[in-house]
Structure formats: structure tokens, C-alpha cells
Design a protein around this motif. Structure first.
Motif, mmCIF file in Angstrom:
data_model
loop_
_atom_site.group_PDB
_atom_site.id
_atom_site.type_symbol
_atom_site.label_atom_id
_atom_site.label_comp_id
_atom_site.label_asym_id
_atom_site.label_seq_id
_atom_site.Cartn_x
_atom_site.Cartn_y
_atom_site.Cartn_z
ATOM 1 N N PHE A 21 0.823 -1.201 0.000
ATOM 2 C CA PHE A 21 0.000 0.000 0.000
ATOM 3 C C PHE A 21 0.860 1.255 0.000
ATOM 4 O O PHE A 21 1.927 1.293 0.606
ATOM 5 C CB PHE A 21 -0.914 0.010 1.231
ATOM 6 N N ALA A 22 0.354 2.296 -0.668
ATOM 7 C CA ALA A 22 1.053 3.577 -0.665
ATOM 8 C C ALA A 22 0.846 4.299 0.661
ATOM 9 O O ALA A 22 1.726 5.022 1.128
ATOM 10 C CB ALA A 22 0.548 4.451 -1.811
ATOM 11 N N ARG A 23 -0.331 4.118 1.245
ATOM 12 C CA ARG A 23 -0.671 4.785 2.509
ATOM 13 C C ARG A 23 -1.528 3.852 3.354
ATOM 14 O O ARG A 23 -2.325 3.076 2.830
ATOM 15 C CB ARG A 23 -1.479 6.067 2.263
ATOM 16 N N THR A 24 -1.365 3.945 4.667
ATOM 17 C CA THR A 24 -2.263 3.266 5.601
ATOM 18 C C THR A 24 -2.576 4.222 6.740
ATOM 19 O O THR A 24 -1.792 5.147 7.027
ATOM 20 C CB THR A 24 -1.652 1.974 6.180
ATOM 21 N N VAL A 49 -7.393 1.738 7.357
ATOM 22 C CA VAL A 49 -7.608 2.092 5.957
ATOM 23 C C VAL A 49 -6.306 1.851 5.204
ATOM 24 O O VAL A 49 -5.244 2.285 5.643
ATOM 25 C CB VAL A 49 -8.035 3.572 5.812
ATOM 26 N N HIS A 50 -6.389 1.170 4.060
ATOM 27 C CA HIS A 50 -5.223 0.825 3.244
ATOM 28 C C HIS A 50 -5.466 1.353 1.840
ATOM 29 O O HIS A 50 -6.461 0.993 1.208
ATOM 30 C CB HIS A 50 -5.036 -0.687 3.208
ATOM 31 N N VAL A 51 -4.553 2.176 1.327
ATOM 32 C CA VAL A 51 -4.715 2.814 0.015
ATOM 33 C C VAL A 51 -3.614 2.319 -0.919
ATOM 34 O O VAL A 51 -2.430 2.504 -0.631
ATOM 35 C CB VAL A 51 -4.641 4.352 0.140
ATOM 36 N N THR A 56 -6.726 3.305 -6.393
ATOM 37 C CA THR A 56 -7.994 2.620 -6.637
ATOM 38 C C THR A 56 -8.675 2.295 -5.320
ATOM 39 O O THR A 56 -8.266 2.785 -4.267
ATOM 40 C CB THR A 56 -7.778 1.339 -7.468
ATOM 41 N N GLU A 57 -9.641 1.426 -5.380
ATOM 42 C CA GLU A 57 -10.474 1.132 -4.217
ATOM 43 C C GLU A 57 -9.651 0.813 -2.962
ATOM 44 O O GLU A 57 -8.744 -0.012 -2.997
ATOM 45 C CB GLU A 57 -11.388 -0.053 -4.547
ATOM 46 N N THR A 89 -14.343 -3.757 3.869
ATOM 47 C CA THR A 89 -14.884 -3.300 2.602
ATOM 48 C C THR A 89 -13.745 -3.076 1.644
ATOM 49 O O THR A 89 -12.590 -2.930 2.052
ATOM 50 C CB THR A 89 -15.691 -1.978 2.745
ATOM 51 N N GLY A 90 -14.049 -3.017 0.371
ATOM 52 C CA GLY A 90 -13.009 -2.778 -0.622
ATOM 53 C C GLY A 90 -12.315 -4.056 -1.036
ATOM 54 O O GLY A 90 -12.814 -5.149 -0.838
ATOM 55 N N THR A 91 -11.142 -3.870 -1.626
ATOM 56 C CA THR A 91 -10.395 -4.983 -2.195
ATOM 57 C C THR A 91 -9.245 -5.377 -1.285
ATOM 58 O O THR A 91 -8.298 -4.609 -1.113
ATOM 59 C CB THR A 91 -9.858 -4.606 -3.588
ATOM 60 N N ALA A 92 -9.327 -6.559 -0.711
ATOM 61 C CA ALA A 92 -8.252 -7.069 0.151
ATOM 62 C C ALA A 92 -7.095 -7.517 -0.728
ATOM 63 O O ALA A 92 -7.299 -7.967 -1.851
ATOM 64 C CB ALA A 92 -8.756 -8.209 0.989
ATOM 65 N N PRO A 93 -5.854 -7.422 -0.219
ATOM 66 C CA PRO A 93 -4.706 -7.883 -1.012
ATOM 67 C C PRO A 93 -4.732 -9.392 -1.183
ATOM 68 O O PRO A 93 -5.237 -10.120 -0.339
ATOM 69 C CB PRO A 93 -3.510 -7.446 -0.155
#
Length: 95
Positions: A21-24, A49-51, A56-57, A89-93
Motif C-alpha cells: 500500500f502507498a498509505r495506511t 484504511v489501506h490505500v 484505486t479502491e 470493505t473494498g479490495t483485500a490484497p
């Protein structure tokens, strides 16, 4: 794998996971702590939160931590940490 081996491997495993992730942004709130002589337990609620780098999502998770501590030589140390994820929610790695 023994509990001590898992504890030693966790920092490296977390680093590998978080590099995806770029940001958490991790929040731990509403700490409830009970102290009994030289031991303690706690529960705290979390949201993380993981970006990804491409923006993207986001992958957002929530749940709580249950922890145990022991005081030795005047310092408190974690002896156990259990993460209970109860929603995401969102896309897990992918691993």
C-alpha cells in the motif's frame, strides 16, 4: 510453528503486507484496561484504511484487539495480541 517463532516473524510479515500500500491509517480507540498486580488485559476497537499506490479502491477493515500484558523490571510488555477482524470493505490484497 511455536508461539515464540510467530511473535518473531510478525514484524517482517507486517512489513511485507504493508508494502503493498502507498498509505495506511490505523486507529485504535476506546481502550478498556484491567490491571491485576503485574498483569493486565485490554480491549480496543480498530479501524484500518489501506490505500494502494494507484489510488484505486481502498481496503478498510474493522474489529478489535484483545491484549495481555506483564510488568517486569518496571516496564509493561505485551505478552499476547489477538486481532479479531469483524468487517471489511473494498479490495483485500491477494497473498
Amino acid at each position: 510453528m511455536q508461539q515464540e517463532e510467530v511473535a518473531e516473524a510478525m514484524p517482517r510479515a507486517q512489513l511485507i503486507l504493508l508494502r503493498r500500500f502507498a498509505r495506511t491509517h490505523h486507529m485504535s480507540t476506546n481502550h478498556q484496561v484491567q490491571v491485576m498486580d503485574d498483569t493486565a488485559t485490554s480491549r480496543s476497537y480498530l479501524q484500518a484504511v489501506h490505500v494502494p499506490a494507484d489510488g484505486t479502491e481502498h481496503w478498510v477493515t474493522g474489529g478489535w484487539y484483545d491484549c495481555e500484558f506483564r510488568r517486569a523490571d518496571g516496564a509493561w510488555r505485551f505478552t499476547r495480541v489477538v486481532l479479531s477482524m469483524v468487517w471489511q470493505t473494498g479490495t483485500a490484497p491477494q497473498f
